[in-house]
Design a protein around this motif. Structure first.
Motif, PDB file in Angstrom:
ATOM      1  N   ILE A 203      14.970  -1.448  13.052  1.00 19.56           N
ATOM      2  CA  ILE A 203      14.156  -0.581  12.188  1.00 19.56           C
ATOM      3  C   ILE A 203      13.296   0.334  13.045  1.00 19.56           C
ATOM      4  CG2 ILE A 203      12.164  -0.606  10.607  1.00 19.56           C
ATOM      5  CD1 ILE A 203      13.458  -3.040   9.292  1.00 19.56           C
ATOM      6  N   VAL A 204      13.242   1.601  12.686  1.00 20.28           N
ATOM      7  CA  VAL A 204      12.345   2.543  13.353  1.00 20.28           C
ATOM      8  C   VAL A 204      11.354   3.042  12.299  1.00 20.28           C
ATOM      9  CG1 VAL A 204      12.140   4.743  14.579  1.00 20.28           C
ATOM     10  CG2 VAL A 204      14.116   3.252  15.003  1.00 20.28           C
ATOM     11  N   GLU A 205      10.067   2.908  12.631  1.00 15.50           N
ATOM     12  CA  GLU A 205       9.035   3.352  11.697  1.00 15.50           C
ATOM     13  C   GLU A 205       8.435   4.671  12.182  1.00 15.50           C
ATOM     14  OE1 GLU A 205       6.134   0.279  10.836  1.00 15.50           O
ATOM     15  OE2 GLU A 205       7.666  -1.246  11.181  1.00 15.50           O
ATOM     16  N   ASP A 206       7.936   5.455  11.237  1.00  9.62           N
ATOM     17  CA  ASP A 206       7.236   6.688  11.599  1.00  9.62           C
ATOM     18  C   ASP A 206       6.170   6.972  10.537  1.00  9.62           C
ATOM     19  OD1 ASP A 206       6.314   9.198  12.209  1.00  9.62           O
ATOM     20  OD2 ASP A 206       8.294  10.054  12.620  1.00  9.62           O
ATOM     21  N   ALA A 207       4.993   6.410  10.787  1.00  9.17           N
ATOM     22  CA  ALA A 207       3.906   6.501   9.809  1.00  9.17           C
ATOM     23  C   ALA A 207       3.446   7.940   9.585  1.00  9.17           C
ATOM     24  CB  ALA A 207       2.736   5.631  10.238  1.00  9.17           C
ATOM     25  N   SER A 208       3.716   8.816  10.549  1.00  2.34           N
ATOM     26  CA  SER A 208       3.259  10.196  10.362  1.00  2.34           C
ATOM     27  C   SER A 208       4.210  10.957   9.443  1.00  2.34           C
ATOM     28  CB  SER A 208       3.151  10.906  11.714  1.00  2.34           C
ATOM     29  OG  SER A 208       4.442  11.024  12.275  1.00  2.34           O
ATOM     30  N   ALA A 209       5.414  10.443   9.267  1.00  5.31           N
ATOM     31  CA  ALA A 209       6.406  11.133   8.429  1.00  5.31           C
ATOM     32  C   ALA A 209       6.533  10.509   7.036  1.00  5.31           C
ATOM     33  CB  ALA A 209       7.764  11.116   9.107  1.00  5.31           C
ATOM     34  N   PHE A 210       6.320   9.205   6.961  1.00  2.00           N
ATOM     35  CA  PHE A 210       6.513   8.526   5.675  1.00  2.00           C
ATOM     36  C   PHE A 210       5.191   7.946   5.172  1.00  2.00           C
ATOM     37  CE2 PHE A 210      10.555   7.900   8.081  1.00  2.00           C
ATOM     38  CZ  PHE A 210      11.366   8.706   7.300  1.00  2.00           C
ATOM     39  N   GLU A 211       4.801   8.365   3.989  1.00  9.83           N
ATOM     40  CA  GLU A 211       3.550   7.879   3.400  1.00  9.83           C
ATOM     41  C   GLU A 211       3.750   6.469   2.856  1.00  9.83           C
ATOM     42  OE1 GLU A 211       2.665  10.657   0.335  1.00  9.83           O
ATOM     43  OE2 GLU A 211       2.187  12.257   1.750  1.00  9.83           O
ATOM     44  N   SER A 212       2.639   5.805   2.545  1.00  9.18           N
ATOM     45  CA  SER A 212       2.804   4.493   1.939  1.00  9.18           C
ATOM     46  C   SER A 212       3.148   4.684   0.459  1.00  9.18           C
ATOM     47  CB  SER A 212       1.569   3.625   2.150  1.00  9.18           C
ATOM     48  OG  SER A 212       0.570   4.019   1.271  1.00  9.18           O
ATOM     49  N   GLU A 213       3.915   3.739  -0.062  1.00  8.96           N
ATOM     50  CA  GLU A 213       4.400   3.821  -1.446  1.00  8.96           C
ATOM     51  C   GLU A 213       3.940   2.595  -2.219  1.00  8.96           C
ATOM     52  OE1 GLU A 213       8.559   4.757  -1.859  1.00  8.96           O
ATOM     53  OE2 GLU A 213       8.490   6.211  -0.215  1.00  8.96           O
ATOM     54  N   GLU A 214       3.496   2.836  -3.443  1.00 11.91           N
ATOM     55  CA  GLU A 214       2.960   1.740  -4.245  1.00 11.91           C
ATOM     56  C   GLU A 214       3.943   1.348  -5.333  1.00 11.91           C
ATOM     57  OE1 GLU A 214      -0.931   3.274  -5.357  1.00 11.91           O
ATOM     58  OE2 GLU A 214      -1.648   2.511  -3.417  1.00 11.91           O
ATOM     59  N   TYR A 215       4.370   0.087  -5.300  1.00 11.17           N
ATOM     60  CA  TYR A 215       5.284  -0.404  -6.335  1.00 11.17           C
ATOM     61  C   TYR A 215       4.473  -0.801  -7.574  1.00 11.17           C
ATOM     62  CZ  TYR A 215       8.941  -1.068  -2.716  1.00 11.17           C
ATOM     63  OH  TYR A 215       9.862  -0.917  -1.712  1.00 11.17           O
ATOM     64  N   ALA A 216       4.955  -0.384  -8.729  1.00 11.28           N
ATOM     65  CA  ALA A 216       4.269  -0.723  -9.979  1.00 11.28           C
ATOM     66  C   ALA A 216       5.295  -0.868 -11.095  1.00 11.28           C
ATOM     67  CB  ALA A 216       3.251   0.371 -10.321  1.00 11.28           C
ATOM     68  N   ILE A 217       4.870  -1.482 -12.180  1.00  8.63           N
ATOM     69  CA  ILE A 217       5.745  -1.673 -13.340  1.00  8.63           C
ATOM     70  C   ILE A 217       5.556  -0.483 -14.269  1.00  8.63           C
ATOM     71  CG2 ILE A 217       6.159  -3.127 -15.386  1.00  8.63           C
ATOM     72  CD1 ILE A 217       5.205  -5.524 -13.685  1.00  8.63           C
ATOM     73  N   ALA A 218       6.658   0.051 -14.795  1.00 13.53           N
ATOM     74  CA  ALA A 218       6.556   1.205 -15.698  1.00 13.53           C
ATOM     75  C   ALA A 218       6.699   0.754 -17.150  1.00 13.53           C
ATOM     76  CB  ALA A 218       7.643   2.221 -15.365  1.00 13.53           C
ATOM     77  N   VAL A 219       5.904   1.378 -18.022  1.00 13.44           N
ATOM     78  CA  VAL A 219       6.048   1.182 -19.473  1.00 13.44           C
ATOM     79  C   VAL A 219       6.135   2.568 -20.111  1.00 13.44           C
ATOM     80  CG1 VAL A 219       4.745  -0.989 -19.486  1.00 13.44           C
ATOM     81  CG2 VAL A 219       3.541   1.164 -19.951  1.00 13.44           C
ATOM     82  N   GLN A 220       6.507   2.591 -21.392  1.00 13.35           N
ATOM     83  CA  GLN A 220       6.549   3.874 -22.100  1.00 13.35           C
ATOM     84  C   GLN A 220       5.164   4.492 -22.110  1.00 13.35           C
ATOM     85  OE1 GLN A 220       7.996   3.425 -26.114  1.00 13.35           O
ATOM     86  NE2 GLN A 220      10.118   3.758 -25.505  1.00 13.35           N
ATOM     87  N   LYS A 221       5.121   5.797 -22.007  1.00 15.21           N
ATOM     88  CA  LYS A 221       3.847   6.506 -22.046  1.00 15.21           C
ATOM     89  C   LYS A 221       3.073   6.094 -23.299  1.00 15.21           C
ATOM     90  CE  LYS A 221       3.139  10.689 -19.484  1.00 15.21           C
ATOM     91  NZ  LYS A 221       2.117  10.000 -18.705  1.00 15.21           N
ATOM     92  N   GLY A 222       1.838   5.689 -23.111  1.00 18.04           N
ATOM     93  CA  GLY A 222       0.988   5.356 -24.246  1.00 18.04           C
ATOM     94  C   GLY A 222       1.086   3.913 -24.733  1.00 18.04           C
TER      95      GLY A 222
END
Ligand code: ARG
Length: 257
Positions: A203-222
């Protein structure tokens, strides 16, 4: 006569809509069952196995989904589909929520609502052990593989590089193993799993190129009723260490196979 038909149609639509709304009791489409959509091609978050935490489905997300349903006295059900179809299925009401290691992006926020973040990841590059790629810009003249519809594809697109998109992470990694591509851009924990499963990759990482990503659960709007329940469960599982334990358990398990 025409008008009468229109009135009748309208009345019917109202009746049907009321039916739909009533069926939404508890924030889910079927009061007793909470149906999550996923794409079970994303270890350690979701994968198919002989004896999973929900039928044949196992992984961090599957354990989280089960606990959310349990905490609310509901039965959990999983609908496994292509990653690209998940948000459409959610909007159509085919599923109540999406749990799929899905990154809460601004683009997706336009069509669905996301829960509290339950996991933070980043894109990484999987390369052969002898690769000369050490940073993202080294990919410029390389053959890049991504998975269709994943945030990794969006990242590579944003960098302006050409790439080939595959349906599954395993297919992209096979291409790399076979020397038909130079680098696979995919989420960090899943990359760890693939590197553990295949000889000769790193694995090669590059923190300056890839932002952190937040995993979350999606529901219908509203759908705040369901979102509130999901958030309460996630917050509890974060504060009591459950999610941490699951992450450790499934990361070890899946890379030891
Ligand atoms: N985090 C990435 C995204 O949101 C990849 C998720 C892939 N998940 C899956 N279950 N296949 O686009």
């Amino acid at each position: 006569m025409k008008k009468a038909t229109k009135v009748l149609t309208l009345a019917l639509a109202v009746v049907m809509l009321t039916g739909v709304l009533t069926a939404c009791g508890g924030g889910s489409k079927n009061g007793d069952t909470l149906t999550f959509g996923t794409n079970a091609e994303f270890p350690p978050f979701e994968f198919v196995t002989s004896n999973g935490v929900i039928g044949e489905y196992d992984g961090i997300d599957m354990a989280i989904a089960k606990q959310i349903a349990d905490a609310n006295g509901m039965t959990v059900a999983i609908e496994n589909m292509e990653f690209d179809s998940l948000l459409v299925a959610l909007q159509n009401g085919q599923i109540d929520a999406v749990i799929a290691g899905m990154t809460a992006t601004d683009e997706r926020r336009e069509t669905v609502d996301f829960s509290t973040t339950y996991y933070t990841a980043t894109q990484v590059m999987i390369v052969k052990e002898d690769s000369d790629i050490t940073k993202a810009t080294d990919m410029a003249d390389k053959k890049i593989c991504v998975v269709q519809g994943y945030t990794g594809e969006v990242c590579v697109q944003g960098m302006g590089y050409s790439y080939e998109a595959f349906k599954k992470g395993t297919e992209a990694v096979l291409e790399l193993v076979n020397g038909k591509c130079d680098v696979v851009v995919i989420d960090s924990a899943t990359a760890q799993k693939y590197v553990g499963d295949n000889e000769g990759l790193k694995i090669v990482e590059d923190a300056s190129a890839f932002e952190s990503e937040e995993y979350a659960i999606a529901v219908q709007k509203g759908n705040t009723e369901l979102l509130d329940k999901i958030n309460a469960s996630i917050e509890k599982m974060l504060s009591d260490g459950t999610i941490n334990e699951l992450a450790v358990k499934y990361t070890e398990e899946t890379s030891a196979e």
